[in-house]
Design a protein around this motif. Structure first.
Motif, mmCIF file in Angstrom:
data_model
loop_
_atom_site.group_PDB
_atom_site.id
_atom_site.type_symbol
_atom_site.label_atom_id
_atom_site.label_comp_id
_atom_site.label_asym_id
_atom_site.label_seq_id
_atom_site.Cartn_x
_atom_site.Cartn_y
_atom_site.Cartn_z
ATOM 1 N N GLN A 583 0.801 -1.225 0.000
ATOM 2 C CA GLN A 583 0.000 0.000 0.000
ATOM 3 C C GLN A 583 0.838 1.280 0.000
ATOM 4 O OE1 GLN A 583 -3.675 0.066 0.109
ATOM 5 N NE2 GLN A 583 -3.118 -1.954 -0.689
ATOM 6 N N LEU A 684 -7.253 -0.863 8.617
ATOM 7 C CA LEU A 684 -7.071 -1.316 7.241
ATOM 8 C C LEU A 684 -6.279 -2.619 7.166
ATOM 9 C CD1 LEU A 684 -6.422 2.079 5.416
ATOM 10 C CD2 LEU A 684 -8.560 0.816 5.710
ATOM 11 N N THR A 721 -12.771 -4.149 6.760
ATOM 12 C CA THR A 721 -13.124 -2.879 6.130
ATOM 13 C C THR A 721 -13.157 -3.042 4.616
ATOM 14 O OG1 THR A 721 -10.807 -2.188 6.109
ATOM 15 C CG2 THR A 721 -12.127 -1.517 8.004
ATOM 16 N N ASP A 722 -13.849 -2.134 3.948
ATOM 17 C CA ASP A 722 -14.023 -2.249 2.494
ATOM 18 C C ASP A 722 -12.714 -2.130 1.738
ATOM 19 O OD1 ASP A 722 -16.717 -2.592 2.825
ATOM 20 O OD2 ASP A 722 -17.225 -0.493 2.465
ATOM 21 N N THR A 723 -11.768 -1.357 2.263
ATOM 22 C CA THR A 723 -10.508 -1.127 1.549
ATOM 23 C C THR A 723 -9.309 -1.686 2.302
ATOM 24 O OG1 THR A 723 -10.314 1.064 2.587
ATOM 25 C CG2 THR A 723 -11.393 0.954 0.425
ATOM 26 N N SER A 743 -9.776 -9.940 1.269
ATOM 27 C CA SER A 743 -10.000 -8.544 0.874
ATOM 28 C C SER A 743 -11.223 -8.508 -0.028
ATOM 29 C CB SER A 743 -8.771 -7.981 0.142
ATOM 30 O OG SER A 743 -8.536 -8.713 -1.054
ATOM 31 N N LYS A 744 -11.607 -7.316 -0.425
ATOM 32 C CA LYS A 744 -12.762 -7.155 -1.311
ATOM 33 C C LYS A 744 -12.300 -6.831 -2.721
ATOM 34 C CE LYS A 744 -16.292 -6.024 2.079
ATOM 35 N NZ LYS A 744 -17.463 -5.180 2.398
ATOM 36 N N SER A 746 -13.957 -5.366 -4.942
ATOM 37 C CA SER A 746 -14.430 -4.047 -5.366
ATOM 38 C C SER A 746 -13.500 -2.931 -4.931
ATOM 39 C CB SER A 746 -15.835 -3.791 -4.805
ATOM 40 O OG SER A 746 -15.814 -3.856 -3.384
ATOM 41 N N ALA A 747 -12.614 -3.193 -3.972
ATOM 42 C CA ALA A 747 -11.686 -2.153 -3.510
ATOM 43 C C ALA A 747 -10.611 -1.921 -4.563
ATOM 44 C CB ALA A 747 -11.052 -2.560 -2.183
ATOM 45 N N ASN A 749 -7.741 -0.673 -4.193
ATOM 46 C CA ASN A 749 -6.363 -0.680 -3.665
ATOM 47 C C ASN A 749 -5.914 -2.016 -3.093
ATOM 48 O OD1 ASN A 749 -8.289 -0.257 -1.538
ATOM 49 N ND2 ASN A 749 -6.576 0.171 -0.173
ATOM 50 N N THR A 750 -6.777 -3.044 -3.107
ATOM 51 C CA THR A 750 -6.401 -4.296 -2.462
ATOM 52 C C THR A 750 -6.474 -5.475 -3.427
ATOM 53 O OG1 THR A 750 -8.674 -4.722 -1.700
ATOM 54 C CG2 THR A 750 -7.197 -3.529 -0.195
#
Length: 788
Positions: A583, A684, A721-723, A743-744, A746-747, A749-750
């Motif tokens: 990240q 995060l 968390t979403d991100t 992780s998701k 849709s994020a 950054n992940t």
């Protein structure tokens, strides 16, 4: 058929000669056995609770105390502090007169009261003893520990010889201490340094100071009152607001999963594996009921007792949806499990009225279900989707469509079952050359299809078609340490103690013949329409989650311990390095820690991203930083992490105190710029270590090969968390780690797979730091030790 047979057991007929009574002797005998068994179990439960409550003394000490009192009374001496004289002269004198009955009855009762008083004084002394936490801060690498800690351990060891039961220490455990407001706010500010700019830090510091001088002091006073009036000042609020009041789906967001052993696969028979798992789980449940599990399970070598409250909620329990808040229910004397197979639900007995059913008997019943020509009733296949959707929606549907008739009766069977067994149609396993297979296994255990798990149940055992097994666990009742202990025991007894024959079938005799009862449902188009609403919510969650697992065998705990660094601290530093690589920044990090050294303790947060760990990460990414400096910074970061972990376990954490202050603020409807800024905290990177070796006492006779064969990949959870990332890990033996990364999708950054790749690089980079300090370690691959 069972209902009809019950009715025919006793019938009345009116004849010319009067009333004729006919009855079935065998069935009435079974009814009597069921009644007497339930009565005996209640008496046994009362006896066990009483014996646990008077620990470390026993009932023979009561006879001794009363005997001494009677002997002294014979010589007109009183050792009851005047209690016997008071009872004799002011109570029994008016009932029995001045004779011998009044005298010795008063002596017996006063002796009992004195005995109970001495027990309370003794248990208060134990509570004072257990309040000592200095042993947590002793350096494990020192050759000697302090005299105080040595004496403390010797006393505990002496007490442990009295044969404590599961709940023997419950009443003697100290309350969770309430930290001072100043200390918590200072620690909180320190935890934000590595993740905030100077401007952001100064802003939060100013808000924190205003809060400390103003509203914070008033909120703290309310918490002081609650800490004295409650067993644990935070647990009831934690369970209510973090779990029960959350309206979002518990699938993926709350429930977690656990794995089978990686390498041991003695049978491919689904029915045999389901039977052995059911039998072993019932045996563990019986140990919990009889309080025969050691309260030292987490720390067997040190004999330090931990809170055992959560054990009694593992079985016979279910989360019940509510419109505003869910509730948790637990039942006694449950003798059936719920089984899901090919879209159909069944009730399967696990007790024949006299004993637990044997694995061979259970295998026949499971095989009957599997071989049956099963056609789900309309809507039955996807019924469990309600438990995967929004909680309020499920509460409304349950109240409207499952409040009467056969739907209510069948729902009660599932909710009150000891646990749920899912006979899954998938096949998964571990292939060291293909990580995607373990990833798919994790997806199956975490959420399945959404409608083939009863997510409200405390525990679902998921048995795959090829005989592999896993669990899905609801989170509100307890934490992963208790689940891990249960799974260790179950797998040990399933795979090693009991095992399978050469054909993969259960071992043992089949004396009882039983069959499962098919549950009936009336689910019309309206109900199925409501199920579709939950299905859409669940599918959206399932499609968005990404799992990536890593079984690491290049080195393990054995290598790290040679470096005199905590394996957990080492892995947390590695995760910080991985996260920064992934990240390009530091973020607030959550690591779960137990507070079960205190009564009704659950968890506390270790904020693993520290100034020291960030200094180490920067040194690893600085090509000009010498190796010696990196090693120095790693050791400093590890020591800081261990200090934070000890603080969390001893009630000096940050997050639970801030959470309780926040709850009080919401109750008082006060406005707080400080809480508006920091709450809820956004982790995060959320991490957790799965505990291991809680069955050491049960497995002490096993060979090293047998122990190695029981190595598991642990378990995992969905992203918090979403991100952000969710990372669970287990230190599995001397030469293996396993990581579960979520992780998701849709994020933006992940990526769990990218994080896994970065983690591999970080592990190798950190190992290379010690290349000149230690010989290359051995690793375990497919259960065989190889030397590199």
């Amino acid at each position: 058929m069972a209902e009809a047979h019950s009715i025919s057991a006793l019938s009345l007929t009116l004849t010319h000669d009067g009333i004729s009574v006919s009855y079935d002797q065998e069935l009435l005998r079974d009814i009597w056995h069921a009644f007497s068994r339930g009565y005996k179990r209640r008496l046994l439960r009362f006896k066990n609770d009483f014996v646990a409550g008077i620990f470390p003394v026993n009932l023979s000490s009561l006879v001794f105390v009363i005997g001494i009192a009677i002997v002294l009374a014979f010589f007109n001496m009183d050792n009851t502090l005047g209690i016997a004289s008071f009872l004799r002269n002011y109570i029994f004198f008016y009932i029995f007169g001045p004779g011998i009955i009044s005298k010795y009855l008063a002596v017996c009762i006063s002796g009992t009261l004195l005995w109970l008083l001495l027990i309370q004084l003794l248990r208060l002394s134990i509570k004072t003893l257990l309040s000592y936490k200095g042993w947590m801060y002793e350096n494990p690498h020192q050759k000697s520990i302090s005299t105080t800690t040595k004496i403390w351990f010797q006393i505990l060891h002496l007490i442990s010889k009295s044969g404590p039961m599961l709940h023997s220490f419950q009443g003697a455990l100290p309350r969770l201490p309430l930290p001072s407001l100043d200390d918590t706010l200072q620690r909180h500010l320190l935890s934000l340094k590595p993740i905030t700019t100077e401007k952001e830090y100064n802003e939060i510091a100013e808000l924190s100071e205003k809060f400390r001088k103003g509203l914070g002091r008033r909120l703290q006073r309310y918490l002081v009152i609650k800490s004295y009036l409650s067993t644990n000042y935070v647990t009831d609020w934690w369970e209510e607001y973090i779990y029960n009041r959350q309206r979002s789906p518990i699938m993926i967001n709350s429930n977690y999963y656990g794995f089978d052993t990686l390498n041991l696969h003695p049978t491919t028979s689904q029915s045999a594996r389901a039977a052995n798992i059911t039998w072993a789980a019932c045996r563990f449940r019986r140990l919990v009921d009889r309080q025969e599990i050691s309260p030292f399970a987490i720390a067997p070598k040190t004999k330090v007792p931990f809170c055992t409250m959560q054990y009694q909620r593992l079985f016979n329990s279910c989360r019940i949806p509510g419109e505003e808040t869910d509730s948790f229910r637990h039942w006694h004397d449950i003798n059936h499990i719920a089984v899901y197979c090919k879209g159909c639900w069944f009730k399967l007995p696990i007790h024949n009225g006299k004993r637990l059913l044997e694995p061979a008997e259970l295998q026949d019943a499971f095989q009957q279900i599997i071989d049956g020509d099963l056609t789900p009733a309309s809507g039955e296949e996807k019924l469990a989707i309600f438990t995967a959707g929004e909680r309020t929606h499920w509460a409304h549907a349950r109240k409207k469509y499952f409040n009467s008739g056969i739907n209510k009766a069948s729902l009660r069977v599932i909710e009150r079952a000891a646990f749920v067994v899912i006979l899954d149609e998938n096949e998964h396993g571990y292939d060291p050359n293909d990580p995607s297979k373990l990833d798919a296994f994790a997806h199956t255990l975490l959420h399945g299809k959404g409608y083939d798990r009863w997510f409200d149940k405390s525990i679902n055992f998921i048995v795959l078609k090829n005989g592999k097994v896993g669990i899905n666990t609801e989170h509100s009742w307890g934490d992963a340490a208790v689940t891990a202990h249960a799974m260790e025991y179950i797998l040990l007894n399933d795979l090693i103690r009991r095992g399978y024959d050469k054909n993969g079938n259960c071992i043992g005799q089949k004396e009882a013949v039983l069959s499962a009862e098919r549950l009936k449902w009336q689910l019309d188009d309206v109900v199925q329409g409501q199920m579709e609403v939950s299905l859409q919510v669940a599918n959206k969650l399932i499609d968005d989650v990404e799992m990536a697992l890593l079984v690491w065998t290049e080195f393990g705990k054995g290598f790290i311990k040679k470096l005199k660094i905590s394996p957990d601290a080492f892995l947390q530093a590695c995760l910080q390095l991985t996260y920064f690589r992934n990240q390009h920044k530091f973020s607030l990090t959550y690591e779960a820690s137990m507070t079960r050294l205190f009564r009704e303790g659950r968890t506390e947060t270790v904020r693993s991203c520290t100034t020291q760990s960030s200094d180490f990460v920067r040194s690893m990414l600085d090509k000009n930083c010498p190796r010696e400096e990196r090693l120095r910074l790693l050791r400093i970061a590890s020591e800081r992490h261990q200090e934070l972990y000890r603080d969390a376990m001893t009630g000096r954490g940050i997050d639970r105190h801030l959470f309780a202050l926040y709850v009080v603020q919401r109750y008082l409807e006060e406005e707080s710029p400080f809480f508006n800024k920091i709450f809820p905290p956004s982790y995060l990177l959320s991490t957790s270590q799965t505990p291991l070796n809680q069955c050491d006492e049960d497995a002490k006779d096993l060979s090293s090969e047998a122990r190695a064969s029981l190595v598991s990949a642990g378990g995992g959870f969905g992203p918090v968390t979403d991100t952000g990332y969710g990372v669970s890990y287990i230190v599995a033996g001397e030469n293996q780690f396993s990581f579960h990364i979520s992780s998701k999708k849709s994020a933006p950054n992940t990526s769990s797979k990218k994080f896994r790749s970065d983690l591999i690089q970080s592990l190798r980079d950190m190992h290379a730091l010690f290349a000149n300090e230690s010989s290359k370690p051995s690793s375990v691959t497919n259960g065989k030790i190889k030397t590199k």
